[in-house]
Design a protein around this motif. Structure first.
Motif, mmCIF file in Angstrom:
data_model
loop_
_atom_site.group_PDB
_atom_site.id
_atom_site.type_symbol
_atom_site.label_atom_id
_atom_site.label_comp_id
_atom_site.label_asym_id
_atom_site.label_seq_id
_atom_site.Cartn_x
_atom_site.Cartn_y
_atom_site.Cartn_z
ATOM 1 N N ALA A 1 -1.487 -0.381 -1.200
ATOM 2 C CA ALA A 1 -1.000 -0.083 -2.546
ATOM 3 C C ALA A 1 0.380 0.567 -2.544
ATOM 4 O O ALA A 1 1.150 0.353 -3.488
ATOM 5 N N TYR A 2 0.714 1.347 -1.509
ATOM 6 C CA TYR A 2 1.980 2.094 -1.555
ATOM 7 C C TYR A 2 3.191 1.167 -1.611
ATOM 8 O O TYR A 2 4.049 1.325 -2.499
ATOM 9 N N PRO A 3 3.330 0.191 -0.701
ATOM 10 C CA PRO A 3 4.498 -0.699 -0.824
ATOM 11 C C PRO A 3 4.479 -1.530 -2.097
ATOM 12 O O PRO A 3 5.539 -1.845 -2.650
ATOM 13 N N TYR A 4 3.286 -1.886 -2.564
ATOM 14 C CA TYR A 4 3.203 -2.661 -3.796
ATOM 15 C C TYR A 4 3.699 -1.828 -4.979
ATOM 16 O O TYR A 4 4.485 -2.303 -5.804
ATOM 17 N N ALA A 5 3.244 -0.577 -5.059
ATOM 18 C CA ALA A 5 3.702 0.294 -6.144
ATOM 19 C C ALA A 5 5.195 0.584 -6.012
ATOM 20 O O ALA A 5 5.905 0.686 -7.025
ATOM 21 N N VAL B 1 -2.926 1.852 -7.101
ATOM 22 C CA VAL B 1 -1.587 1.382 -7.473
ATOM 23 C C VAL B 1 -1.078 2.089 -8.725
ATOM 24 O O VAL B 1 0.076 2.532 -8.777
ATOM 25 N N LEU B 2 -1.917 2.206 -9.742
ATOM 26 C CA LEU B 2 -1.447 2.730 -11.025
ATOM 27 C C LEU B 2 -0.975 4.187 -10.946
ATOM 28 O O LEU B 2 0.089 4.515 -11.490
ATOM 29 N N PRO B 3 -1.706 5.125 -10.295
ATOM 30 C CA PRO B 3 -1.152 6.482 -10.162
ATOM 31 C C PRO B 3 0.133 6.519 -9.345
ATOM 32 O O PRO B 3 1.047 7.288 -9.663
ATOM 33 N N LEU B 4 0.202 5.696 -8.295
ATOM 34 C CA LEU B 4 1.410 5.661 -7.480
ATOM 35 C C LEU B 4 2.598 5.155 -8.292
ATOM 36 O O LEU B 4 3.692 5.727 -8.239
ATOM 37 N N GLN B 5 2.388 4.087 -9.044
ATOM 38 C CA GLN B 5 3.481 3.550 -9.844
ATOM 39 C C GLN B 5 3.956 4.555 -10.876
ATOM 40 O O GLN B 5 5.158 4.730 -11.092
ATOM 41 N N ASN B 6 3.026 5.234 -11.530
ATOM 42 C CA ASN B 6 3.392 6.218 -12.544
ATOM 43 C C ASN B 6 4.235 7.339 -11.948
ATOM 44 O O ASN B 6 5.192 7.815 -12.571
ATOM 45 N N THR B 7 3.895 7.767 -10.725
ATOM 46 C CA THR B 7 4.670 8.824 -10.073
ATOM 47 C C THR B 7 6.026 8.310 -9.614
ATOM 48 O O THR B 7 7.056 8.977 -9.790
ATOM 49 N N GLY C 1 18.484 5.537 6.020
ATOM 50 C CA GLY C 1 17.505 5.071 5.047
ATOM 51 C C GLY C 1 16.085 5.522 5.325
ATOM 52 O O GLY C 1 15.443 6.137 4.459
ATOM 53 N N PRO C 2 15.530 5.241 6.521
ATOM 54 C CA PRO C 2 14.151 5.669 6.796
ATOM 55 C C PRO C 2 13.969 7.181 6.746
ATOM 56 O O PRO C 2 12.954 7.682 6.261
ATOM 57 N N VAL C 3 14.966 7.924 7.244
ATOM 58 C CA VAL C 3 14.871 9.385 7.225
ATOM 59 C C VAL C 3 14.905 9.898 5.789
ATOM 60 O O VAL C 3 14.127 10.794 5.411
ATOM 61 N N ALA C 4 15.780 9.348 4.974
ATOM 62 C CA ALA C 4 15.853 9.765 3.569
ATOM 63 C C ALA C 4 14.544 9.448 2.852
ATOM 64 O O ALA C 4 14.066 10.238 2.023
ATOM 65 N N PHE C 5 13.953 8.306 3.174
ATOM 66 C CA PHE C 5 12.698 7.940 2.540
ATOM 67 C C PHE C 5 11.588 8.922 2.933
ATOM 68 O O PHE C 5 10.833 9.393 2.078
ATOM 69 N N LEU C 6 11.489 9.236 4.233
ATOM 70 C CA LEU C 6 10.413 10.107 4.706
ATOM 71 C C LEU C 6 10.605 11.552 4.275
ATOM 72 O O LEU C 6 9.638 12.263 4.002
ATOM 73 N N ARG C 7 11.861 12.013 4.208
ATOM 74 C CA ARG C 7 12.114 13.420 3.905
ATOM 75 C C ARG C 7 12.267 13.694 2.411
ATOM 76 O O ARG C 7 12.077 14.840 1.984
ATOM 77 N N VAL C 8 12.608 12.678 1.623
ATOM 78 C CA VAL C 8 12.873 12.902 0.201
ATOM 79 C C VAL C 8 11.866 12.152 -0.672
ATOM 80 O O VAL C 8 11.148 12.754 -1.473
ATOM 81 N N TYR C 9 11.819 10.826 -0.510
ATOM 82 C CA TYR C 9 11.015 10.013 -1.428
ATOM 83 C C TYR C 9 9.523 10.224 -1.226
ATOM 84 O O TYR C 9 8.770 10.389 -2.198
ATOM 85 N N LEU C 10 9.064 10.212 0.018
ATOM 86 C CA LEU C 10 7.632 10.329 0.298
ATOM 87 C C LEU C 10 7.041 11.648 -0.219
ATOM 88 O O LEU C 10 5.976 11.640 -0.852
ATOM 89 N N PRO C 11 7.703 12.804 0.012
ATOM 90 C CA PRO C 11 7.143 14.047 -0.569
ATOM 91 C C PRO C 11 7.098 14.033 -2.097
ATOM 92 O O PRO C 11 6.163 14.582 -2.692
ATOM 93 N N LEU C 12 8.095 13.403 -2.728
ATOM 94 C CA LEU C 12 8.105 13.359 -4.188
ATOM 95 C C LEU C 12 6.989 12.464 -4.737
ATOM 96 O O LEU C 12 6.543 12.652 -5.872
ATOM 97 N N SER C 13 6.549 11.497 -3.945
ATOM 98 C CA SER C 13 5.469 10.605 -4.394
ATOM 99 C C SER C 13 4.087 11.149 -4.057
ATOM 100 O O SER C 13 3.079 10.504 -4.338
ATOM 101 N N VAL D 1 -0.011 9.932 -4.634
ATOM 102 C CA VAL D 1 -0.871 9.665 -3.482
ATOM 103 C C VAL D 1 -2.165 10.457 -3.591
ATOM 104 O O VAL D 1 -3.265 9.924 -3.385
ATOM 105 N N LEU D 2 -2.062 11.734 -3.907
ATOM 106 C CA LEU D 2 -3.252 12.576 -4.012
ATOM 107 C C LEU D 2 -4.162 12.120 -5.144
ATOM 108 O O LEU D 2 -5.395 12.106 -4.997
ATOM 109 N N ALA D 3 -3.580 11.729 -6.270
ATOM 110 C CA ALA D 3 -4.396 11.255 -7.392
ATOM 111 C C ALA D 3 -5.131 9.973 -7.021
ATOM 112 O O ALA D 3 -6.343 9.838 -7.265
ATOM 113 N N GLY D 4 -4.418 9.022 -6.418
ATOM 114 C CA GLY D 4 -5.055 7.769 -6.030
ATOM 115 C C GLY D 4 -6.099 7.955 -4.950
ATOM 116 O O GLY D 4 -7.184 7.359 -5.010
#
Length: 290
Positions: A86-90, A167-173, A192-204, A208-211
């Motif tokens: 679901a994560y890459p799809y969202a 998918v739906l909680p992930l997309q909403n976040t 790119g990968p470092v920015a994704f892991l250090r910035v985007y992933l924590p914000l999402s 993740v927890l809701a789903g």
């Protein structure tokens, strides 16, 4: 300021009036959920004798303990597999345009418009001996793949069933994440990968927890898919409870096993709440600083 005339009643605050709208939902919850649950718990402590004998019988039965552990393990595997899919799809849904996002959302919501029995019978046809999945594996040189009647087959079907709830909680976040933060991280030297892991992933993480909480808790008590695609030898807790109620008429034993699953569910919710609290605090702090 508007003066309040003596003897004239002031209007009720809007929030107070709106709270009355909750009464039908609360009454429905009390009558059709809380009351039956209380009856089940009461019978688990009072039949055939008052005490915790039914709970000791469940915890002392090696077969039932194995069923509970199998249920927890299967629910955890389903949750992780659903998150991986679901994560890459969202993420893709949050990146594309409005039309493409509507189409991807339509694909996610289509299972809600299909009968659960129809979906499970479709998986039954796909996973049976000589079915499409076995023929596909035979074509690439992998022989003897039998998913029907196995925990793997149940897991595959359950991932498809639970996918919208992840998918739906992930997309909403993800739609609320400012992509300028990724550009800022790259401008400061993060790849790119470092920015994704250090910035985007924590914000999402809230999504993740809701789903994860929804999928895991629903997987603990799911009945139709394991009953149709699994076997009694690989039964999950819901199947055992169904057998105790329908075949053995052991309502007290079924209530004890159900209560144990309820305790596990509450523990999971408590853990997720503890994990989610720092995320909410840091998000609120970030908003205040902004």
């Amino acid at each position: 300021m508007t003066a309040v005339l003596p003897g004239r009643a002031t209007a009720a605050p809007p929030r107070s009036r709106a709270s009355w709208l909750l009464l039908p939902a609360v009454a429905l919850l009390l009558v059709f959920f809380c009351f039956p649950l209380a009856v089940i718990l009461w019978r688990s402590f009072t039949e055939p004798d008052f005490g915790v004998g039914n709970y000791l019988a469940v915890l002392g039965d090696e077969v039932q303990v194995r069923v509970v552990l199998r249920t927890l393990r299967t629910a955890a595997i389903i949750t992780v597999a659903t998150l991986v899919v679901a994560y890459p799809y969202a993420y893709a849904m949050s990146r594309v345009g409005r039309r493409a996002r509507g189409f991807l959302t339509l694909l996610v919501l289509m299972p809600f418009w299909t009968s659960v029995m129809a979906r499970n019978f479709a998986w039954y046809v796909l996973e049976q001996r000589g079915g499409v999945i076995e023929k596909a594996f035979d074509a690439i040189g992998i022989h003897g793949v039998a998913l029907l009647g196995s925990v793997t087959g149940v897991t595959v079907a359950m991932v498809q069933v639970m996918l919208p709830f992840m998918v739906l909680p992930l997309q909403n976040t993800m739609l609320g994440i400012d992509r300028g933060l990724l550009h800022a991280a790259r401008s400061l030297g993060a790849r790119g990968p470092v920015a994704f892991l250090r910035v985007y992933l924590p914000l999402s993480r809230p999504g993740v927890l809701a789903g994860v909480s929804v999928v895991f808790i629903m997987s603990l008590g799911f009945y139709i898919t394991p009953a149709l695609l699994g076997t009694p030898q690989q039964a999950l807790a819901a199947q055992v409870i169904g057998t105790q109620v329908n075949d053995l008429l052991d309502f007290a034993g079924a209530g004890a096993l159900g209560a144990i699953l309820l305790v596990v569910t509450l523990v999971v919710l408590a853990v997720i709440g503890r994990v989610a609290a720092p995320v909410a605090t840091s998000a609120a702090g970030g908003t205040d600083r902004g």
